[in-house]
Structure formats: structure tokens, C-alpha cells
Design a protein around this motif. Structure first.
Motif, PDB file in Angstrom:
ATOM      1  N   LEU A 350       0.823  -1.208   0.000  1.00 18.18           N
ATOM      2  CA  LEU A 350       0.000   0.000   0.000  1.00 18.18           C
ATOM      3  C   LEU A 350       0.859   1.260   0.000  1.00 18.18           C
ATOM      4  O   LEU A 350       0.458   2.291  -0.544  1.00 18.18           O
ATOM      5  N   ALA A 351       2.060   1.167   0.580  1.00 18.29           N
ATOM      6  CA  ALA A 351       2.937   2.332   0.642  1.00 18.29           C
ATOM      7  C   ALA A 351       3.407   2.764  -0.745  1.00 18.29           C
ATOM      8  O   ALA A 351       3.680   3.949  -0.966  1.00 18.29           O
ATOM      9  N   VAL A 352       3.512   1.820  -1.673  1.00 23.42           N
ATOM     10  CA  VAL A 352       4.018   2.152  -3.013  1.00 23.42           C
ATOM     11  C   VAL A 352       2.909   2.284  -4.049  1.00 23.42           C
ATOM     12  O   VAL A 352       3.160   2.733  -5.166  1.00 23.42           O
ATOM     13  N   LEU A 353       1.686   1.902  -3.668  1.00 21.49           N
ATOM     14  CA  LEU A 353       0.577   1.973  -4.617  1.00 21.49           C
ATOM     15  C   LEU A 353       0.387   3.370  -5.221  1.00 21.49           C
ATOM     16  O   LEU A 353       0.274   3.496  -6.448  1.00 21.49           O
ATOM     17  N   PRO A 354       0.361   4.459  -4.433  1.00 23.80           N
ATOM     18  CA  PRO A 354       0.135   5.780  -5.044  1.00 23.80           C
ATOM     19  C   PRO A 354       1.203   6.163  -6.057  1.00 23.80           C
ATOM     20  O   PRO A 354       0.889   6.702  -7.127  1.00 23.80           O
ATOM     21  N   GLU A 355       2.470   5.856  -5.751  1.00 24.50           N
ATOM     22  CA  GLU A 355       3.552   6.221  -6.663  1.00 24.50           C
ATOM     23  C   GLU A 355       3.495   5.417  -7.955  1.00 24.50           C
ATOM     24  O   GLU A 355       3.712   5.946  -9.053  1.00 24.50           O
ATOM     25  N   ILE A 356       3.196   4.135  -7.821  1.00 25.07           N
ATOM     26  CA  ILE A 356       3.089   3.305  -9.020  1.00 25.07           C
ATOM     27  C   ILE A 356       1.881   3.729  -9.846  1.00 25.07           C
ATOM     28  O   ILE A 356       1.945   3.795 -11.075  1.00 25.07           O
ATOM     29  N   ALA A 357       0.768   4.017  -9.181  1.00 24.78           N
ATOM     30  CA  ALA A 357      -0.423   4.460  -9.904  1.00 24.78           C
ATOM     31  C   ALA A 357      -0.145   5.754 -10.665  1.00 24.78           C
ATOM     32  O   ALA A 357      -0.615   5.933 -11.804  1.00 24.78           O
ATOM     33  N   GLU A 358       0.630   6.647 -10.063  1.00 24.86           N
ATOM     34  CA  GLU A 358       0.982   7.899 -10.752  1.00 24.86           C
ATOM     35  C   GLU A 358       1.849   7.615 -11.973  1.00 24.86           C
ATOM     36  O   GLU A 358       1.671   8.218 -13.031  1.00 24.86           O
ATOM     37  N   ARG A 359       2.772   6.674 -11.844  1.00 25.14           N
ATOM     38  CA  ARG A 359       3.657   6.327 -12.962  1.00 25.14           C
ATOM     39  C   ARG A 359       2.859   5.660 -14.092  1.00 25.14           C
ATOM     40  O   ARG A 359       3.078   5.935 -15.267  1.00 25.14           O
ATOM     41  N   VAL A 360       1.932   4.784 -13.737  1.00 24.62           N
ATOM     42  CA  VAL A 360       1.141   4.064 -14.739  1.00 24.62           C
ATOM     43  C   VAL A 360       0.156   4.997 -15.437  1.00 24.62           C
ATOM     44  O   VAL A 360      -0.097   4.874 -16.644  1.00 24.62           O
ATOM     45  N   ALA A 361      -0.418   5.927 -14.672  1.00 24.42           N
ATOM     46  CA  ALA A 361      -1.302   6.970 -15.210  1.00 24.42           C
ATOM     47  C   ALA A 361      -2.454   6.393 -16.037  1.00 24.42           C
ATOM     48  O   ALA A 361      -2.805   6.925 -17.083  1.00 24.42           O
ATOM     49  N   GLY A 362      -3.008   5.286 -15.577  1.00 21.93           N
ATOM     50  CA  GLY A 362      -4.186   4.743 -16.225  1.00 21.93           C
ATOM     51  C   GLY A 362      -3.955   4.016 -17.532  1.00 21.93           C
ATOM     52  O   GLY A 362      -4.913   3.617 -18.204  1.00 21.93           O
ATOM     53  N   ARG A 363      -2.693   3.835 -17.919  1.00 22.12           N
ATOM     54  CA  ARG A 363      -2.427   3.191 -19.215  1.00 22.12           C
ATOM     55  C   ARG A 363      -2.757   1.703 -19.214  1.00 22.12           C
ATOM     56  O   ARG A 363      -3.118   1.141 -20.254  1.00 22.12           O
ATOM     57  N   VAL A 364      -2.606   1.060 -18.066  1.00 25.26           N
ATOM     58  CA  VAL A 364      -2.989  -0.354 -17.925  1.00 25.26           C
ATOM     59  C   VAL A 364      -3.653  -0.510 -16.566  1.00 25.26           C
ATOM     60  O   VAL A 364      -3.446   0.316 -15.660  1.00 25.26           O
ATOM     61  N   PRO A 365      -4.456  -1.546 -16.381  1.00 26.33           N
ATOM     62  CA  PRO A 365      -5.079  -1.756 -15.069  1.00 26.33           C
ATOM     63  C   PRO A 365      -4.060  -2.136 -14.013  1.00 26.33           C
ATOM     64  O   PRO A 365      -3.027  -2.762 -14.310  1.00 26.33           O
ATOM     65  N   ILE A 366      -4.356  -1.756 -12.781  1.00 25.60           N
ATOM     66  CA  ILE A 366      -3.524  -2.104 -11.633  1.00 25.60           C
ATOM     67  C   ILE A 366      -4.327  -3.012 -10.711  1.00 25.60           C
ATOM     68  O   ILE A 366      -5.402  -2.648 -10.232  1.00 25.60           O
ATOM     69  N   VAL A 367      -3.797  -4.209 -10.478  1.00 19.68           N
ATOM     70  CA  VAL A 367      -4.355  -5.128  -9.491  1.00 19.68           C
ATOM     71  C   VAL A 367      -3.538  -4.952  -8.213  1.00 19.68           C
ATOM     72  O   VAL A 367      -2.319  -4.774  -8.270  1.00 19.68           O
ATOM     73  N   PHE A 368      -4.203  -4.989  -7.080  1.00 18.22           N
ATOM     74  CA  PHE A 368      -3.507  -4.779  -5.804  1.00 18.22           C
ATOM     75  C   PHE A 368      -3.822  -5.917  -4.848  1.00 18.22           C
ATOM     76  O   PHE A 368      -4.974  -6.352  -4.733  1.00 18.22           O
ATOM     77  N   ASP A 369      -2.802  -6.402  -4.131  1.00 17.50           N
ATOM     78  CA  ASP A 369      -3.050  -7.339  -3.037  1.00 17.50           C
ATOM     79  C   ASP A 369      -2.001  -7.152  -1.943  1.00 17.50           C
ATOM     80  O   ASP A 369      -1.157  -6.274  -2.012  1.00 17.50           O
ATOM     81  N   SER A 370      -2.101  -7.992  -0.932  1.00 11.90           N
ATOM     82  CA  SER A 370      -1.211  -8.071   0.236  1.00 11.90           C
ATOM     83  C   SER A 370      -1.723  -7.176   1.363  1.00 11.90           C
ATOM     84  O   SER A 370      -1.648  -5.944   1.292  1.00 11.90           O
ATOM     85  N   GLY A 371      -2.270  -7.829   2.385  1.00 17.37           N
ATOM     86  CA  GLY A 371      -2.769  -7.126   3.559  1.00 17.37           C
ATOM     87  C   GLY A 371      -4.243  -6.828   3.547  1.00 17.37           C
ATOM     88  O   GLY A 371      -4.765  -6.286   4.527  1.00 17.37           O
ATOM     89  N   VAL A 372      -4.950  -7.144   2.463  1.00 17.40           N
ATOM     90  CA  VAL A 372      -6.386  -6.844   2.376  1.00 17.40           C
ATOM     91  C   VAL A 372      -7.163  -7.860   3.217  1.00 17.40           C
ATOM     92  O   VAL A 372      -7.060  -9.064   3.003  1.00 17.40           O
ATOM     93  N   ARG A 373      -7.924  -7.338   4.168  1.00 20.52           N
ATOM     94  CA  ARG A 373      -8.706  -8.217   5.041  1.00 20.52           C
ATOM     95  C   ARG A 373     -10.203  -7.913   5.003  1.00 20.52           C
ATOM     96  O   ARG A 373     -10.997  -8.729   5.466  1.00 20.52           O
ATOM     97  N   GLY A 374     -10.596  -6.743   4.515  1.00 20.92           N
ATOM     98  CA  GLY A 374     -12.008  -6.411   4.502  1.00 20.92           C
ATOM     99  C   GLY A 374     -12.347  -5.346   3.488  1.00 20.92           C
ATOM    100  O   GLY A 374     -11.478  -4.854   2.742  1.00 20.92           O
ATOM    101  N   GLY A 375     -13.621  -4.975   3.460  1.00 21.90           N
ATOM    102  CA  GLY A 375     -14.094  -4.022   2.472  1.00 21.90           C
ATOM    103  C   GLY A 375     -13.532  -2.630   2.635  1.00 21.90           C
ATOM    104  O   GLY A 375     -13.320  -1.917   1.647  1.00 21.90           O
ATOM    105  N   ALA A 376     -13.287  -2.189   3.879  1.00 23.78           N
ATOM    106  CA  ALA A 376     -12.688  -0.874   4.082  1.00 23.78           C
ATOM    107  C   ALA A 376     -11.271  -0.837   3.512  1.00 23.78           C
ATOM    108  O   ALA A 376     -10.840   0.174   2.944  1.00 23.78           O
ATOM    109  N   ASP A 377     -10.528  -1.936   3.663  1.00 22.43           N
ATOM    110  CA  ASP A 377      -9.191  -2.025   3.056  1.00 22.43           C
ATOM    111  C   ASP A 377      -9.287  -1.883   1.542  1.00 22.43           C
ATOM    112  O   ASP A 377      -8.495  -1.177   0.915  1.00 22.43           O
ATOM    113  N   ALA A 378     -10.261  -2.581   0.948  1.00 22.84           N
ATOM    114  CA  ALA A 378     -10.433  -2.509  -0.499  1.00 22.84           C
ATOM    115  C   ALA A 378     -10.744  -1.084  -0.929  1.00 22.84           C
ATOM    116  O   ALA A 378     -10.216  -0.597  -1.945  1.00 22.84           O
TER     117      ALA A 378
END
Length: 441
Positions: A350-378
Motif C-alpha cells: 500500500l505504501a508504493v501503490l500511489p507512486e506506481i499508480a501515478e507512474r502508470v497513469a491509467g495506461r494499464v489496469p492495476i491489481v492490488f493485493d497483500s494485507g487486504v482483510r475487509g471491504g474498508a481495506d479494499a
């Protein structure tokens, strides 16, 4: 038990699921019926510990080293808070997202988990059926307990992706991808972070690796290329093979390997399989070819030749690697540190998700995992740039407790909490989740 599902093609799927879920649970409670699995994530894990064998729970729940990466993954979510925004009309909410060229009813998918026979005899078949019943994609593991074709037959209407661990045999890689495409998978997920097996202390303490028992290798033993590799190995006996001390556990392991060897011996009797060198050779061949530390970016070009399916790279945690994936023409990025199972003290995803999302800039989909336990996390992950969120350990716990029903209820609960979180944040669609919906602590 309480169950609630929506057909995957239902245009209302993912809408108002929280209200339906709570109504179903509370109405059933009038007659004394409780959910098949605990709703709270901590209670879910605790119940799974009771239901699973010590080896199975260690394999599913454990991480690398002192498991600091697992803790960091969870702690990273604690640094973000959802802003509640009342007095907005949120009576209609839509969890739908676009992913891999299709409109999906929810932004959730199931991450690949291997050796699910450790949790339940129906393993991947139960998971596939549960995923199909709630209309979410299931990423079938390369280390599944059933061949991909059998999983497809179990849930023919389900949406599936196939995870590839890059083998030391290019012929095997090519064959697995061809089978995935032929069996109706929508994309290939190449897992990058397991070219070396992590230092998994719980498994080491128990001296237990399921693959050495012939478990979790059904994709291999059902593959014609792998079968040929096994036959070649079995035809050349090794004089220096280490002897195994005969104990009740060793005998049990031999029986398991013999049963798993049926695809190699033409479905022979247990006695024939015990006498045949093929089942043991299959385990040894798997351990030899499972992965290779020599794989590089240049190798990924081969996958383009082997399949016409979209290719998603799983195990990206550095922005520069995300850029390299874009440069290589990959179709998606999966941010993951393998749930903390590979490196102790790794960067939390989660710490690197914002930076990677900025680099990708919507050009391809981003799947995220690791540490997700519930809907608020999602919800937090989606607000920080994820296209879809993958669920891992929780559904394995549900499988271990209540089989297919357990998986379905775990997914249902996560989606219901996501729906509630969205509405209480004053939002009506997943597309509205962004940094403005969050407060950084």
C-alpha cells in the motif's frame, strides 16, 4: 447457514449488496441460524486455525522470516482513514469497474492460492464455483490441486485468469499457457517474485513443504510436456538418491504421492502407483523445474509468442519496474509482495501503490493485493489507485471452515463492507473513490 449470491450477468450485481447481506443474516438469526464463517477477519483466522491441520494453517497463514512484511502490509492501511460525508443521496450505489475489456459487477477478484487441498478436498473446484456465483474473477494458481480443465468444467460460467510461475522449461511454460487459453482463461498472470522460495519459518519449523508430498502439482502432472520430463527422469535411476527413513509419516507421504501420481500411471491402482517410479519422479521433476532465478525481462517476450491473452505481471513493488512493464508492452500490473511470504521486511504494497499508480497513469489496469482483510481495506486501495483488489488468505480460511459456502460468504462480507464504506463516504460508485475520500494520518 446464511448464503447470499448474485448471478454474474445480473446488471444489479454489486449494487445494494450490503443491505441484502445484512438483511439475510439478521432474518436468519431470528430462527437461530448464524453465518457459516465468522464475519470479523481476526475471528475468521482464529476459526480456521481450529479447523485446519497445523501444517495447512502454517502454510496458508505464515510469512517470510519474522513476518514483519505481513505486519507492515497491515500497518500501511492504518495510515489512511476514510472521510465520512453525510447528507448525500447514496440510495443507489454501483460497485462496477472496467477490467480486461469487460464491465465487472465489483472491483474484487480472488488471488491465486496454491495447494488449496490443504484447506478442503474440493479445493479449486469449490473456489471457482463460489467466485462464479458472486460474479468475480478467480485467478487459478499454477500450484492448483486440480487441472485447469477440470476447474473450468466445475464453473463453466465463471471468469478465470491463470497464474504462471515461470518454469525452468520453456516447453512447459508454452504448454501451460496454451492450455490456459484453450480452457477459457481471460488473461495470464506471470508471478515474478517466486524465482526463489522465501524463507518461510513456520513451514521450516514443521519441516513441511506440500509439494514434496505430491500436493499442489496437478497442473504439472496433467501436462503432456511435464509428463515427458517425468518419464525421462524415471528412466535414469539415481544411484545417490538419499534414503528416506521409514516412519508412519513417511508412509503417509508415500501414499499421498502414489495417489497424486494417477495421471502419470494411467490411473492405475494404488499398489501399482506405489511400485511405479513415476509418482516420485514427478515430485523430483517439479522441484527441479518449478522456477528459475535466471529469468529476466527479456524472457517475457517469449510469453507474447506463446499466447494471445493479455499478460499481467504480478509481484511489482517498485515504480521503475512498473515502468519497465509498460515499456515491455504488458497489459497489466499486479502490485504484490506475495502477502509477505517472500521477503522479511519488504516494502509494504500500500505504501508504493500511489507512486506506481501515478507512474502508470491509467495506461494499464492495476491489481492490488497483500494485507487486504475487509471491504474498508479494499476501498482505501481503490482510492489510492488500484483498478481492482485481490483477496487472498481470507477466502482460504473460509474454504477451510465451510468449503464453497465459506468462500462465498467471505467474498460476500468483503463486498458488503465495501458497499457500506462507499455509501458512508458519500459516494455512489467505485469510480468516485480517490485521494479526496481519504485522510492520511
Amino acid at each position: 447457514m446464511v448464503t447470499s449470491s448474485v448471478a454474474p450477468d445480473d446488471p444489479a450485481a454489486g449494487r445494494g449488496i450490503s443491505r441484502r447481506t445484512q438483511s439475510d443474516i439478521y432474518r436468519a438469526g431470528i430462527s437461530g441460524t448464524k453465518p457459516a464463517v465468522p464475519v470479523a477477519s481476526a475471528a475468521l483466522e482464529s476459526e480456521a486455525r481450529k479447523e485446519l491441520s497445523a501444517e495447512a494453517f502454517a502454510y496458508i497463514a505464515g510469512g517470510a522470516g519474522a513476518e514483519r512484511t505481513m505486519a507492515a502490509n497491515r500497518a500501511a492501511f492504518g495510515r489512511w482513514q476514510v472521510w465520512p460525508r453525510p447528507l448525500r443521496d447514496v440510495s443507489e450505489r454501483d460497485l462496477g469497474v472496467d477490467f480486461l475489456g469487460r464491465r465487472r459487477p465489483t472491483p474484487l477478484l480472488l488471488a491465486p492460492l496454491g495447494v488449496m487441498e490443504m484447506a478442503h478436498a474440493d479445493a479449486d473446484l469449490a473456489v471457482a464455483r463460489a467466485a462464479a456465483s458472486v460474479g468475480i474473477p478467480y485467478t487459478l494458481s499454477n500450484q492448483a490441486s486440480f487441472p485447469m480443465e477440470q476447474v473450468a468444467d466445475a464453473a463453466p460460467q465463471g471468469s478465470r485468469l491463470f497464474q504462471l510461475y515461470w518454469s525452468a522449461s520453456d516447453d512447459l511454460n508454452r504448454s501451460l499457457l496454451a492450455r490456459a487459453e484453450a480452457s477459457g482463461c481471460e488473461a495470464i498472470v506471470v508471478t515474478l517474485d517466486t524465482h526463489l522460495l522465501g524463507w518461510r519459518t513456520r513451514d521450516l519449523d514443521l519441516a513441511y513443504l506440500p509439494f514434496t508430498r505430491g500436493m499442489g502439482i496437478a497442473q504439472y502432472t496433467s501436462d503432456p510436456v511435464f509428463q515427458q520430463l517425468v518419464r525421462e527422469r524415471a528412466s535414469v535411476p539415481k544411484a545417490d538418491a538419499a534414503a528416506v527413513k521409514v516412519t508412519p509419516k513417511a508412509v503417509a507421504a508415500a501414499l499421498t504421492i502414489a495417489r497424486k501420481g494417477a495421471p502419470l500411471t494411467g490411473g492405475g491402482s494404488l499398489r501399482d502407483n506405489l511400485r511405479s517410479p513415476l509418482p516420485r519422479a514427478a515430485v523430483e521433476t517439479f522441484l527441479d523445474v518449478f522456477s528459475t532465478p535466471a529469468v529476466t525481462w527479456d524472457d517475457l517476450a517469449k510469453a507474447r509468442e506463446w499466447t494471445s491473452l493479455p499478460i499481467i505481471l504480478k509481484g511489482i513493488v517498485h515504480p521503475d519496474d512498473a515502468q519497465s512493464a509498460l515499456d515491455a508492452g504488458m497489459d497489466g500490473i499486479w502490485i504484490s509482495n506475495h502477502g509477505g511470504r517472500q521477503i522479511d521486511q519488504s516494502v509494504p504494497t500500500l505504501a508504493v501503490l500511489p507512486e506506481i499508480a501515478e507512474r502508470v497513469a491509467g495506461r494499464v489496469p492495476i491489481v492490488f493485493d497483500s494485507g487486504v482483510r475487509g471491504g474498508a481495506d479494499a476501498a482505501i486501495a481503490l482510492a489510492l489507485g488500484a483498478t481492482v483488489v485481490a483477496l487472498g488468505r481470507p477466502y482460504a480460511y473460509g474454504l477451510g471452515i465451510a468449503g464453497e459456502t465459506g468462500v462465498r460468504e467471505v467474498v460476500r462480507n468483503v463486498l458488503a463492507e465495501l458497499d457500506i464504506t462507499l455509501g458512508l463516504a458519500g459516494l455512489t460508485s467505485v469510480s468516485q473513490l480517490d485521494r479526496d475520500a481519504l485522510r492520511e494520518v
